[in-house]
Design a protein around this motif. Structure first.
Motif, mmCIF file in Angstrom:
data_model
loop_
_atom_site.group_PDB
_atom_site.id
_atom_site.type_symbol
_atom_site.label_atom_id
_atom_site.label_comp_id
_atom_site.label_asym_id
_atom_site.label_seq_id
_atom_site.Cartn_x
_atom_site.Cartn_y
_atom_site.Cartn_z
ATOM 1 N N VAL A 1 0.758 -1.232 0.089
ATOM 2 C CA VAL A 1 0.085 -0.125 -0.063
ATOM 3 C C VAL A 1 0.811 1.329 0.039
ATOM 4 O O VAL A 1 1.706 1.290 0.942
ATOM 5 N N VAL A 2 0.762 2.197 -1.015
ATOM 6 C CA VAL A 2 1.322 3.661 -1.052
ATOM 7 C C VAL A 2 0.299 4.678 -1.078
ATOM 8 O O VAL A 2 -0.355 4.515 -2.192
ATOM 9 N N LEU A 3 0.423 5.481 -0.062
ATOM 10 C CA LEU A 3 -0.433 6.762 -0.180
ATOM 11 C C LEU A 3 0.334 7.811 -0.187
ATOM 12 O O LEU A 3 1.400 8.109 0.272
ATOM 13 N N SER A 4 -0.016 8.822 -1.125
ATOM 14 C CA SER A 4 0.702 10.001 -1.135
ATOM 15 C C SER A 4 -0.492 11.184 -1.219
ATOM 16 O O SER A 4 -1.583 11.154 -1.515
ATOM 17 N N ASN A 5 -0.039 12.548 -0.789
ATOM 18 C CA ASN A 5 -0.798 13.779 -0.646
ATOM 19 C C ASN A 5 -0.314 14.800 -1.646
ATOM 20 O O ASN A 5 -0.530 16.085 -1.763
ATOM 21 N N SER A 6 -0.281 14.350 -3.203
ATOM 22 C CA SER A 6 -0.135 15.221 -4.164
ATOM 23 C C SER A 6 -0.194 14.495 -5.587
ATOM 24 O O SER A 6 -0.105 13.271 -5.792
ATOM 25 N N TYR A 7 -0.983 15.244 -6.188
ATOM 26 C CA TYR A 7 -1.071 14.818 -7.746
ATOM 27 C C TYR A 7 0.222 15.411 -8.461
ATOM 28 O O TYR A 7 0.143 16.562 -8.795
ATOM 29 N N SER A 8 1.101 14.558 -8.528
ATOM 30 C CA SER A 8 2.749 15.042 -8.706
ATOM 31 C C SER A 8 2.859 14.636 -10.230
ATOM 32 O O SER A 8 2.066 14.237 -10.992
ATOM 33 N N LEU A 9 4.124 15.209 -10.607
ATOM 34 C CA LEU A 9 4.615 15.218 -12.056
ATOM 35 C C LEU A 9 4.684 13.816 -12.538
ATOM 36 O O LEU A 9 4.816 13.468 -13.591
ATOM 37 N N VAL A 10 5.326 12.728 -11.426
ATOM 38 C CA VAL A 10 5.351 11.450 -11.818
ATOM 39 C C VAL A 10 4.520 10.668 -10.738
ATOM 40 O O VAL A 10 4.178 11.409 -9.417
ATOM 41 N N ASN A 11 3.733 9.780 -11.255
ATOM 42 C CA ASN A 11 3.027 8.891 -10.265
ATOM 43 C C ASN A 11 3.903 8.088 -9.138
ATOM 44 O O ASN A 11 4.193 6.921 -9.358
ATOM 45 N N ALA A 12 4.326 8.742 -8.307
ATOM 46 C CA ALA A 12 5.215 8.311 -7.330
ATOM 47 C C ALA A 12 4.705 6.912 -6.542
ATOM 48 O O ALA A 12 5.552 6.063 -6.296
ATOM 49 N N PRO A 13 3.501 6.887 -6.201
ATOM 50 C CA PRO A 13 2.961 5.701 -5.454
ATOM 51 C C PRO A 13 3.131 4.371 -6.441
ATOM 52 O O PRO A 13 3.442 3.309 -5.778
ATOM 53 N N VAL A 14 2.818 4.651 -7.810
ATOM 54 C CA VAL A 14 3.125 3.472 -8.647
ATOM 55 C C VAL A 14 4.632 2.963 -8.681
ATOM 56 O O VAL A 14 4.733 1.912 -8.561
#
Length: 545
Positions: A354-367
């Motif tokens: 499970v990976v959760l992040s708090n940004s719609y970022s430049l790269v899909n960091a959780p994936v």
């Protein structure tokens, strides 16, 4: 201990990926053989206060909500209140399409597996500032109205609106609202105390604030998405949860599947999940680029590893799980402005990431981080350079998206002046079911387009009777708008419609009474036609004609 050491050693590269992506905070957890083997947190959950996240921090999980909605449906099926083949119109009679349209026969399973052949029309609700201008009452009429993108049960066509409607099915059949049913039937039995539906309790403070990344990987705060009571898309993406709670939930999925599919003894006596044999079963193939399985189940993507570029990479990375024994991976991601999330479960080994992040970022960091964790979990060697170089390349590519769109618009522009006086274009234009409108206003010698009265974008002449609007990547990020649409999305084309006939691109002396907007790219058409209405003093939704 060796596994923990390997997972902990990923910390520096995860921090680097977050920095490249523009991800202020990230929380992760790893389950293996039914036990939590690793928890880690990075950055901050609130940029202003610098508070760090932990495994109890609540994030918006986006489309990872879909697996929860599918689980709720499974409980109702197990109780005999629904069947997997129940037709939608038998539960919600207002779902009505043309008499001979095969989509009239859409079932609960079709909705769960994105095989209805109907497009989602996400542009109706994905506007600016995470404001949703249409209501839950609009969902069934929209699903009844949208054109067919593919024949029923022939192609995978992702549809968020279908899951909103499934939420309404749950409420109709159970007699309880979605939140109450979720709490009583899943959260309470599993003691998931950090999971909430669309709205957080006022006394719950351990919350990850949402951000969008700018081109330079700095971030801006955005309003919370899918927030509030009775808000549209809650059943598709509105759940808030923590790594701690989600590991409990995914362990329960694995436990129930082991019992119901493989005949194992439940390890969680109070496990409420049912019908996992159907929920985990692949229902529709995903676009093939592999000899192994790639399908969509019910609220879960279903993959047989090793498999290349099937977990959301763009551009593609190396194959996931190459050199390892083949194994089943059930996965899903979540993407909503302010948050990106990812999960994968492996029933054969009792594993979950499970990976959760708090940004719609430049790269899909959780994936990307999820991929790292999966490789390490099963003993593959990680090439750190591959991951960091991919992240940098993807960040540059995504940051340049709107610059490239502007180049395309300018290259395809053929006029500097519109074909008609600006006043000819001014008006309010409605879709055919009168629940979405586009206003064209004139101000200071130019036109502006306003979607649902919420926002305005200046229009520039494009071709004969068409105009375009444009915003930079950073402007879109600040307004919580997606920067990934093709050029056609930004073009408004005016026309004349004769009765119920087709739109005429050159209105001539007949005058402009319609516009066309290409907002749904699952459809191979020139865009949806919106007709001008004059009786704006009538209550919205009651206009006729």
């Amino acid at each position: 201990m060796w596994l923990l050491a390997r997972l902990q050693a990923l910390g520096p590269i995860i921090s680097q990926i977050c920095e490249i992506a523009g991800t202020p905070g990230l929380s992760l957890g790893v389950l293996h053989h039914g036990e939590v083997v690793h928890l880690a947190n990075f950055g901050v959950r609130d940029v202003d206060t610098h508070l760090p996240p932990d495994e109890h921090t609540a994030y918006v999980i986006g489309s990872m909500t879909k697996a929860i909605t599918a689980a709720m449906i499974g409980i109702l099926v197990d109780e005999g209140k629904l069947t997997w083949t129940t037709k939608l119109h038998d539960i919600i009679p207002t779902f009505q399409r043309a008499e001979y349209d095969p989509a009239n026969n859409i079932t609960i399973t079709d909705l769960l597996s994105h095989r209805t052949g109907l497009p989602s029309y996400d542009a109706y609700w994905l506007l600016s500032d995470n404001k949703i201008p249409i209501t839950r009452a609009d969902a069934v009429p929209i699903l009844s109205h949208v054109p067919i993108a593919a024949d029923l049960r022939t192609e995978f066509v992702y549809n968020n609106m279908a899951y909103e409607v499934l939420g309404q099915v749950i409420e109709k059949v159970s007699g309880a609202n979605y939140s109450t049913f979720l709490t009583n039937r899943i959260l309470n039995p599993l003691e998931m105390t950090q999971t909430f539906y669309t709205t957080l309790p006022s006394d719950f403070k351990n919350v990850a604030k949402g951000y969008n990344a700018l081109q330079n990987a700095s971030v801006v705060s955005v309003p919370p998405p899918i927030y509030g009571d009775d808000v549209l898309m809650g059943a598709a993406g509105g759940v808030r949860s923590s790594v701690h709670d989600l590991l409990i939930l995914y362990n329960a999925f694995i436990d129930a599947a082991g019992s119901q599919i493989q005949g194992r003894t439940l390890t969680i006596p109070q496990n409420p999940l049912r019908q996992l044999d159907h929920i985990f079963q692949g229902k529709i193939s995903l676009p093939p680029s592999t000899l192994l399985e790639a399908s969509y189940a019910s609220g879960w993507g279903r993959l047989q590893l090793p498999l290349s570029n099937k977990l959301g990479y763009d551009p593609p990375m190396s194959t996931l799980g190459v050199g390892l024994p083949s194994r089943l991976c059930l996965h899903h991601g979540g993407a909503i402005f302010g948050y990106l999330t990812f999960t994968a479960i492996f029933p054969e080994t009792g594993s979950a990431v499970v990976v959760l992040s708090n940004s719609y970022s430049l790269v899909n960091a959780p994936v990307l981080v999820g991929h790292l964790l999966i490789e390490e979990l099963f003993g593959n060697t990680i090439n750190v350079t591959d991951f960091t170089e991919y992240a940098k390349t993807a960040a540059r590519t995504n940051a340049a998206a709107m610059d490239n769109i502007k180049i395309q618009l300018i290259q395809n522009r053929t006029v500097e002046e519109p074909a008609n006086p600006l006043q000819a274009y001014v008006g309010t234009y409605y879709n055919s079911i009168n629940n979405f409108f586009i206003e064209i206003r004139q101000k200071d010698g130019h036109l502006a387009v306003h979607f649902m009265g919420l926002e305005g974008f200046d229009l520039e002449p494009f071709q004969h009777n068409s105009f375009f609007w444009y915003m930079s990547y950073d402007e879109l990020a600040r307004r919580a708008r997606l920067a990934g649409f093709p050029m056609e999305y930004y073009i408004i084309e005016f026309a004349h419609v004769h009765g119920e006939g087709n739109a005429t691109d050159d209105p001539g002396s007949d005058g402009i009474n319609a516009l066309r907007w290409k907002h749904e790219f699952a459809l191979k058409d020139k865009g949806e036609v919106f007709r001008k209405r004059n009786r704006l003093d009538e209550p919205f939704g009651q206009q006729k004609g």
